[in-house]
Design a protein around this motif. Structure first.
Motif, PDB file in Angstrom:
ATOM      1  N   ILE A  70     -25.957 -34.590 -21.294  1.00 61.90           N
ATOM      2  CA  ILE A  70     -25.460 -33.511 -22.019  1.00 61.90           C
ATOM      3  C   ILE A  70     -25.504 -32.165 -21.469  1.00 61.90           C
ATOM      4  N   ASP A  71     -26.699 -31.946 -21.097  1.00 67.84           N
ATOM      5  CA  ASP A  71     -27.298 -30.397 -20.627  1.00 67.84           C
ATOM      6  C   ASP A  71     -28.124 -30.637 -19.347  1.00 67.84           C
ATOM      7  N   PRO A  72     -27.710 -30.575 -18.024  1.00 62.66           N
ATOM      8  CA  PRO A  72     -28.238 -30.875 -16.645  1.00 62.66           C
ATOM      9  C   PRO A  72     -29.542 -29.953 -16.714  1.00 62.66           C
ATOM     10  N   LEU A  73     -29.364 -28.834 -17.397  1.00 62.71           N
ATOM     11  CA  LEU A  73     -30.465 -27.598 -17.236  1.00 62.71           C
ATOM     12  C   LEU A  73     -31.499 -27.813 -18.103  1.00 62.71           C
ATOM     13  N   VAL A  74     -31.511 -28.938 -19.100  1.00 63.67           N
ATOM     14  CA  VAL A  74     -32.753 -28.694 -20.174  1.00 63.67           C
ATOM     15  C   VAL A  74     -33.837 -29.336 -19.367  1.00 63.67           C
ATOM     16  N   GLU A  75     -34.896 -28.639 -19.966  1.00 63.50           N
ATOM     17  CA  GLU A  75     -36.280 -29.138 -19.512  1.00 63.50           C
ATOM     18  C   GLU A  75     -36.904 -30.225 -20.605  1.00 63.50           C
ATOM     19  N   THR A  76     -37.898 -30.941 -19.640  1.00 65.42           N
ATOM     20  CA  THR A  76     -38.388 -32.124 -20.223  1.00 65.42           C
ATOM     21  C   THR A  76     -39.763 -32.362 -20.033  1.00 65.42           C
ATOM     22  N   ILE A  77     -40.614 -32.216 -20.837  1.00 65.57           N
ATOM     23  CA  ILE A  77     -42.157 -32.778 -20.752  1.00 65.57           C
ATOM     24  C   ILE A  77     -42.449 -33.993 -21.508  1.00 65.57           C
ATOM     25  N   PHE A  78     -42.926 -34.987 -20.617  1.00 62.29           N
ATOM     26  CA  PHE A  78     -43.331 -36.281 -21.160  1.00 62.29           C
ATOM     27  C   PHE A  78     -44.654 -36.212 -21.741  1.00 62.29           C
ATOM     28  N   LEU A  79     -44.782 -36.718 -22.951  1.00 64.33           N
ATOM     29  CA  LEU A  79     -46.259 -37.042 -23.519  1.00 64.33           C
ATOM     30  C   LEU A  79     -46.459 -38.512 -23.290  1.00 64.33           C
ATOM     31  N   ASP A 105     -54.979 -31.443 -24.957  1.00 60.83           N
ATOM     32  CA  ASP A 105     -55.283 -30.183 -25.894  1.00 60.83           C
ATOM     33  C   ASP A 105     -54.333 -29.220 -25.913  1.00 60.83           C
ATOM     34  N   MET A 106     -54.192 -28.264 -26.931  1.00 61.77           N
ATOM     35  CA  MET A 106     -53.365 -27.604 -27.058  1.00 61.77           C
ATOM     36  C   MET A 106     -53.344 -26.246 -25.996  1.00 61.77           C
ATOM     37  N   GLY A 107     -54.131 -26.258 -25.354  1.00 61.97           N
ATOM     38  CA  GLY A 107     -54.038 -25.183 -24.248  1.00 61.97           C
ATOM     39  C   GLY A 107     -53.052 -25.914 -23.142  1.00 61.97           C
ATOM     40  N   GLN A 108     -53.411 -26.990 -22.773  1.00 64.06           N
ATOM     41  CA  GLN A 108     -52.721 -27.724 -21.781  1.00 64.06           C
ATOM     42  C   GLN A 108     -51.095 -27.656 -22.321  1.00 64.06           C
ATOM     43  N   LEU A 109     -51.190 -27.985 -23.395  1.00 66.79           N
ATOM     44  CA  LEU A 109     -49.624 -28.088 -24.075  1.00 66.79           C
ATOM     45  C   LEU A 109     -48.823 -26.614 -23.740  1.00 66.79           C
ATOM     46  N   MET A 110     -49.447 -25.502 -24.348  1.00 61.34           N
ATOM     47  CA  MET A 110     -48.919 -24.158 -24.250  1.00 61.34           C
ATOM     48  C   MET A 110     -48.521 -23.726 -22.620  1.00 61.34           C
ATOM     49  N   ALA A 111     -49.551 -24.101 -22.021  1.00 63.64           N
ATOM     50  CA  ALA A 111     -49.350 -23.702 -20.532  1.00 63.64           C
ATOM     51  C   ALA A 111     -48.095 -24.582 -19.796  1.00 63.64           C
ATOM     52  N   ALA A 112     -48.079 -25.853 -20.256  1.00 64.61           N
ATOM     53  CA  ALA A 112     -46.791 -26.503 -19.757  1.00 64.61           C
ATOM     54  C   ALA A 112     -45.586 -26.023 -20.372  1.00 64.61           C
ATOM     55  N   VAL A 113     -45.563 -25.615 -21.754  1.00 61.19           N
ATOM     56  CA  VAL A 113     -44.329 -24.932 -22.245  1.00 61.19           C
ATOM     57  C   VAL A 113     -43.941 -23.737 -21.635  1.00 61.19           C
ATOM     58  N   ARG A 114     -44.802 -23.147 -21.416  1.00 56.47           N
ATOM     59  CA  ARG A 114     -44.353 -21.650 -20.562  1.00 56.47           C
ATOM     60  C   ARG A 114     -44.059 -21.912 -19.171  1.00 56.47           C
ATOM     61  N   ARG A 115     -44.508 -22.691 -18.466  1.00 55.80           N
ATOM     62  CA  ARG A 115     -44.093 -23.150 -17.299  1.00 55.80           C
ATOM     63  C   ARG A 115     -42.690 -23.647 -17.452  1.00 55.80           C
ATOM     64  N   ALA A 116     -42.429 -24.616 -18.139  1.00 54.84           N
ATOM     65  CA  ALA A 116     -41.197 -25.315 -18.179  1.00 54.84           C
ATOM     66  C   ALA A 116     -39.905 -24.090 -18.783  1.00 54.84           C
ATOM     67  N   LEU A 117     -40.353 -23.368 -19.576  1.00 55.66           N
ATOM     68  CA  LEU A 117     -39.376 -22.269 -20.078  1.00 55.66           C
ATOM     69  C   LEU A 117     -38.986 -21.300 -19.110  1.00 55.66           C
ATOM     70  N   GLU A 118     -40.244 -20.843 -18.395  1.00 53.64           N
ATOM     71  CA  GLU A 118     -39.781 -19.964 -17.199  1.00 53.64           C
ATOM     72  C   GLU A 118     -39.113 -20.611 -16.274  1.00 53.64           C
ATOM     73  N   HIS A 119     -39.330 -21.811 -16.166  1.00 56.95           N
ATOM     74  CA  HIS A 119     -38.433 -22.382 -15.017  1.00 56.95           C
ATOM     75  C   HIS A 119     -36.862 -22.788 -15.610  1.00 56.95           C
ATOM     76  N   ARG A 120     -36.848 -22.893 -16.937  1.00 56.66           N
ATOM     77  CA  ARG A 120     -35.421 -22.937 -17.414  1.00 56.66           C
ATOM     78  C   ARG A 120     -34.668 -21.366 -17.256  1.00 56.66           C
ATOM     79  N   GLN A 121     -35.328 -20.370 -17.707  1.00 63.85           N
ATOM     80  CA  GLN A 121     -34.799 -19.120 -17.226  1.00 63.85           C
ATOM     81  C   GLN A 121     -34.385 -18.894 -16.248  1.00 63.85           C
ATOM     82  N   LEU A 122     -35.367 -19.246 -15.137  1.00 64.31           N
ATOM     83  CA  LEU A 122     -34.981 -19.093 -13.877  1.00 64.31           C
ATOM     84  C   LEU A 122     -33.461 -20.069 -13.264  1.00 64.31           C
TER      85      LEU A 122
END
Length: 351
Positions: A70-79, A105-122
């Protein structure tokens, strides 16, 4: 505000992760039923998906493939659990941005989310930049094509003006340049010539006698036969024409026909005495057309004859003046293009 979709079959994890992400300023949708994933994805249009890998209905891998379609640019993080890391890495090779091992832990999660969204923006910026370049190229290409079309019209107008000027000066050949250009081009096309070569033949045929502009009126317009010295002057017009066109970039290639249009197949022509295939194919086609045109239209030095008689004369000169392999095809073409009314009218004047 970035949108994040969280899907995990454990409702407690969905609730906890969603609350943490909302507190960080993200817009979040959470699902515990993976079968609702595709419908919610289409409506919510997330920038990032957090997907549990192992779920009873549709797995994280199944959802990942649906969402990427549907959206080739969507970012995905697996749990994922530790035992599933190999599969998670394979999915990263297929386009996922990261994976987190449970429990995380939530610190790991937030760091991964920020990286993913920065990549999405790029990625978005790259896509926008590429689209901008494509639009810019399309606009510049359209502008260039418009300019070339305008230049083509200017060139065609220049050619027409030059040929008309020549016909005005030598009034005995009124319309001759346009006729022989059309017929020579038509014959060349029937034998398979196309593209730029055909365009050069058309231009050269149209301007074949342009060198006569440099011939004195006392020679060009003389009603009777030329003497020896005058004939030497007249025979220089192919050279004058070649030199004239050599100084005009878009006509330089057409100068070959201008320079060789009085060559004869057996080498008895001028100015170079070329023989057979040494004469450009366009000039060999032109020679037949020019001779027929001279015979069927009135000139100061001859009375017009019928096209049939002109064809007989061309056949008689096969192998001497004209290329024998071109004659039959050229005459067949001319027989269907020479104006019948003009033939009949001109021929009747000889009666």
């Amino acid at each position: 505000m970035s949108r994040i979709l969280v899907i995990d079959d454990e409702a407690e994890i969905v609730t906890l992760v969603s609350e943490v992400l909302r507190s960080a300023g993200y817009e979040v949708r959470g699902l515990a039923n993976s079968r609702e994933g595709e419908e919610v994805f289409r409506i919510f249009e997330p920038d990032l998906c957090l997907l549990d890998f192992r779920m009873p209905e549709l797995t994280g891998a199944d959802l990942f493939r649906q969402f990427k379609a549907i959206d080739p640019l969507v970012e995905t993080i697996f749990l994922t659990a530790e035992a599933e890391t190999t599969l998670a890495i394979d999915l990263m090779k297929a386009g996922a941005i990261d994976y987190l091992l449970k429990p995380f832990d939530m610190g790991q999660l937030m760091a991964a989310v920020r990286r993913a969204l920065e990549h999405r923006q790029l990625l978005r910026e790259n896509v926008n930049y590429r689209n901008h370049l494509e639009r810019l190229v399309a606009e510049r290409t359209a502008a260039l094509n418009d300019a070339l079309r305008g230049l083509k019209h200017i060139h065609e107008g220049t050619l027409s003006a030059l040929s008309t000027a020549l016909d005005f000066r030598d009034q005995s050949t009124s319309g001759h340049s346009q006729r022989v250009a059309q017929w020579t081009t038509g014959i060349a096309r029937t034998i398979g010539i196309s593209g730029e070569e055909l365009h050069q033949i058309e231009q050269g045929s149209l301007l074949h006698d342009i060198g006569k502009l440099k011939i004195p009126d006392s020679v060009l317009l003389k009603p009777g036969p030329l003497d020896k010295d005058q004939w030497l002057v007249m025979r220089r017009h192919p050279e004058y024409g070649r030199d004239f066109l050599a100084n005009i970039d878009f006509l330089r290639s057409a100068s070959k026909i201008v320079y060789t249009h009085h060559e004869k197949f057996d080498g008895s022509g001028y100015p170079q005495g070329l023989r057979r295939e040494k004469i450009p194919i366009g000039a060999r086609c032109f020679a037949i057309v020019d001779a027929v045109d001279a015979m069927i239209f009135k000139r100061p030095y001859n009375k017009p004859i019928s096209f049939e008689k002109a064809g007989d004369e061309v056949m008689r000169c096969s192998g001497s003046h004209f290329d024998p392999e071109l004659i039959r095809g050229a005459l067949d073409f001319l027989s269907s293009h020479v104006p019948k009314a003009t033939q009949s009218k001109q021929a009747s004047r000889t009666a």
